[in-house]
Write an enzyme that holds these catalytic residues in place. Structure first.
Site, PDB file in Angstrom:
ATOM      1  N   LYS A 144      14.886 -13.803  -0.587  1.00  0.00           N
ATOM      2  CA  LYS A 144      14.742 -14.077  -2.018  1.00  0.00           C
ATOM      3  C   LYS A 144      14.351 -12.808  -2.757  1.00  0.00           C
ATOM      4  O   LYS A 144      14.765 -12.579  -3.884  1.00  0.00           O
ATOM      5  CB  LYS A 144      13.681 -15.162  -2.242  1.00  0.00           C
ATOM      6  CG  LYS A 144      14.196 -16.571  -2.010  1.00  0.00           C
ATOM      7  CD  LYS A 144      13.054 -17.567  -1.833  1.00  0.00           C
ATOM      8  CE  LYS A 144      13.030 -18.087  -0.423  1.00  0.00           C
ATOM      9  NZ  LYS A 144      11.829 -18.844  -0.076  1.00  0.00           N
ATOM     10  N   LYS A 183       0.833  -1.200   0.000  1.00  0.00           N
ATOM     11  CA  LYS A 183       0.000   0.000   0.000  1.00  0.00           C
ATOM     12  C   LYS A 183       0.878   1.264   0.000  1.00  0.00           C
ATOM     13  O   LYS A 183       0.634   2.199  -0.757  1.00  0.00           O
ATOM     14  CB  LYS A 183      -0.886  -0.023   1.248  1.00  0.00           C
ATOM     15  CG  LYS A 183      -2.189   0.710   1.055  1.00  0.00           C
ATOM     16  CD  LYS A 183      -3.142   0.382   2.169  1.00  0.00           C
ATOM     17  CE  LYS A 183      -3.907   1.636   2.540  1.00  0.00           C
ATOM     18  NZ  LYS A 183      -4.544   1.532   3.840  1.00  0.00           N
ATOM     19  N   LYS A 225      18.643  -7.712   5.185  1.00  0.00           N
ATOM     20  CA  LYS A 225      18.139  -9.030   5.565  1.00  0.00           C
ATOM     21  C   LYS A 225      18.245  -9.973   4.360  1.00  0.00           C
ATOM     22  O   LYS A 225      17.877  -9.592   3.247  1.00  0.00           O
ATOM     23  CB  LYS A 225      16.667  -8.887   5.986  1.00  0.00           C
ATOM     24  CG  LYS A 225      16.010 -10.210   6.290  1.00  0.00           C
ATOM     25  CD  LYS A 225      14.484 -10.099   6.287  1.00  0.00           C
ATOM     26  CE  LYS A 225      13.892 -11.485   6.267  1.00  0.00           C
ATOM     27  NZ  LYS A 225      12.809 -11.748   5.388  1.00  0.00           N
TER      28      LYS A 225
HETATM   29  P1  ADP Z   1      12.260 -14.894   1.969  1.00  0.00           P
HETATM   30  O1  ADP Z   1      12.296 -13.615   2.770  1.00  0.00           O
HETATM   31  O2  ADP Z   1      13.588 -15.196   1.367  1.00  0.00           O
HETATM   32  O3  ADP Z   1      11.139 -14.940   0.962  1.00  0.00           O
HETATM   33  P2  ADP Z   1      10.623 -16.702   3.486  1.00  0.00           P
HETATM   34  O4  ADP Z   1       9.624 -15.600   3.676  1.00  0.00           O
HETATM   35  O5  ADP Z   1      10.273 -17.828   2.580  1.00  0.00           O
HETATM   36  O6  ADP Z   1      12.006 -16.057   3.026  1.00  0.00           O
HETATM   37  O7  ADP Z   1      10.999 -17.263   4.930  1.00  0.00           O
HETATM   38  C1  ADP Z   1      10.877 -18.599   5.375  1.00  0.00           C
HETATM   39  C2  ADP Z   1      11.319 -18.683   6.821  1.00  0.00           C
HETATM   40  O8  ADP Z   1      12.681 -18.307   6.965  1.00  0.00           O
HETATM   41  C3  ADP Z   1      10.543 -17.747   7.778  1.00  0.00           C
HETATM   42  O9  ADP Z   1      10.354 -18.365   9.028  1.00  0.00           O
HETATM   43  C4  ADP Z   1      11.429 -16.563   7.890  1.00  0.00           C
HETATM   44  O10 ADP Z   1      11.225 -15.833   9.085  1.00  0.00           O
HETATM   45  C5  ADP Z   1      12.813 -17.212   7.867  1.00  0.00           C
HETATM   46  N1  ADP Z   1      13.779 -16.259   7.320  1.00  0.00           N
HETATM   47  C6  ADP Z   1      13.798 -15.763   6.065  1.00  0.00           C
HETATM   48  N2  ADP Z   1      14.820 -14.921   5.880  1.00  0.00           N
HETATM   49  C7  ADP Z   1      15.489 -14.872   7.061  1.00  0.00           C
HETATM   50  C8  ADP Z   1      16.643 -14.166   7.523  1.00  0.00           C
HETATM   51  N3  ADP Z   1      17.340 -13.375   6.713  1.00  0.00           N
HETATM   52  N4  ADP Z   1      17.034 -14.348   8.809  1.00  0.00           N
HETATM   53  C9  ADP Z   1      16.354 -15.175   9.640  1.00  0.00           C
HETATM   54  N5  ADP Z   1      15.253 -15.870   9.268  1.00  0.00           N
HETATM   55  C10 ADP Z   1      14.817 -15.723   7.998  1.00  0.00           C
END
Ligand code: ADP
Ligand code: TRP
Length: 339
Positions: free
Chosen positions: A206, A123, A203
């Protein structure tokens, strides 16, 4: 401590988590969610799944969806998920969850969903009107995922805490209106791996294209780690370990003494980022080596992966039907649909 009522499988505690099939899992996924989730299979009855319904909010490519499902499944198995002990399945193999999502939708305000980070961000970018309804309703489906297995704890990274809070809100509201039905879950977030930094220091995600995928060949792993962004301090100058991405990642794979040693080298000067990257590579590689072998063995064996997913879905579905029946009855439907 959960606020569960007695009818919900007393004594047994369940751990649940999901990860979207949007690509191969990265080091942030591994440290933030996959490793903690796998560790919990020892003390909890574990339910872990590939969140393909959720992935469908962004992945509109069947081949990519299938491949990512296999990537995620083989990553979990390679890192030690025990399919005899834990149920590992595809979210879309338990369609009951979408029915529960509808029921929860009917007691969730638009206001609550408008506060969800992903929608709010869209948004703020001026895309509020064009995001699909699946993305807007994402937290409701996620709540259904969690509540349908009477989950007590949900191992996730920091960015998912808000979703778990919303799940608790929805469960409490349902319980308040219709009587004790759902277990109130808790997020489980490991402090030291709350947010794993990516190649560029943001952070690892993907969506930022800054990921390190751990289960690739040694050569590819090295190549990825060499791309970590650092400042341009000359080799001979002293450096600050606390502001360096290489050092933050190194800390996750080394002992305190090793960290102190590397910090000392940074501060002394004459130690380049290239040296630190190589030291990091050695550590990460040492950690993933045994898992990589297993990954190479199973990632192409789709028959085996399908077998694991089928068995997982069978276990998960039995539990999901039980809880859905309870929720249906609570709100005045027949406990199971009349055929
Ligand atoms: P992305 O941000 O790469 O799309 P996802 O949303 O698929 O990752 O995250 C899948 C799991 O991995 C979630 O529980 C998310 O909190 C954890 N996670 C993703 N990126 C990180 C990160 N940089 N540090 C710690 N945990 C992460
Ligand atoms: N939203 C989670 C993510 O992006 C994936 C997910 C879907 C999930 N349903 C879940 C995580 C239920 C924990 C519990 O990473």
């Amino acid at each position: 401590m959960s606020e569960a009522s007695p009818s919900k499988g007393e004594g047994v505690k369940r751990s649940l988590s999901g990860i979207k099939s949007t690509g191969a899992p990265h080091l942030g996924n591994y440290l933030g969610m996959i490793r903690p989730a796998i560790d919990l299979q020892e003390q909890y009855e574990a339910y872990y799944f590939v969140a393909d319904y959720h992935a469908l909010t962004t992945v509109h490519d069947a081949a990519k969806m299938r491949q990512s499902t296999y990537d995620v499944t083989s990553t979990f198995l390679a890192f030690g998920l025990d399919p005899e002990r834990a149920a590992f399945f595809r979210q879309s193999d338990v369609p009951e969850v979408t029915e529960l999502a509808w029921m929860l939708s009917c007691m969730t305000s638009m206001g609550l969903l408008e506060r969800a980070h992903a929608y709010k961000a869209a948004k703020d970018r001026g895309e509020g009107g064009s995001v699909n309804h699946g993305l807007f309703a994402y937290p409701v489906l996620m709540a259904a995922d969690i509540l349908i297995y009477d989950s007590h704890i949900v191992p996730v990274g920091k960015d998912q805490i808000q979703h778990i809070e919303m799940t608790r809100d929805m469960a409490q509201r349902f319980n308040h209106i219709f009587g004790e039905t759902f277990v109130i879950p808790e997020a489980s977030v490991r402090e030291e791996v709350m947010v794993i930094p990516g190649l560029d220091g943001r952070k690892m995600s993907k969506s930022y294209d800054n990921t390190i995928t751990p289960l690739v060949s040694k050569k590819k792993l090295k190549k990825q780690l060499m791309q970590i962004v650092t400042d341009s301090t000359p080799l001979e100058d002293p450096k600050d370990p606390d502001t360096c991405n290489v050092f933050s990642l190194y800390k996750l794979f080394s002992t305190e003494e090793e960290q102190a040693e590397m910090a000392e080298r940074y501060r002394a000067g004459g130690y380049g980022y290239g040296h630190a990257k190589l030291a990091l590579f050695e550590k990460v590689n040492e950690h993933v080596e045994p898992f990589r072998e297993r990954y190479m063995e199973i990632s192409g064996d789709h028959d085996y992966l399908e077998e694991v997913l089928r068995e997982g879905a069978r276990k998960a579905r039995a539990k999901a039907r039980e809880v859905l029946g309870r929720a249906r009855e609570a709100c005045g439907f027949h406990p199971s649909p009349v055929v």
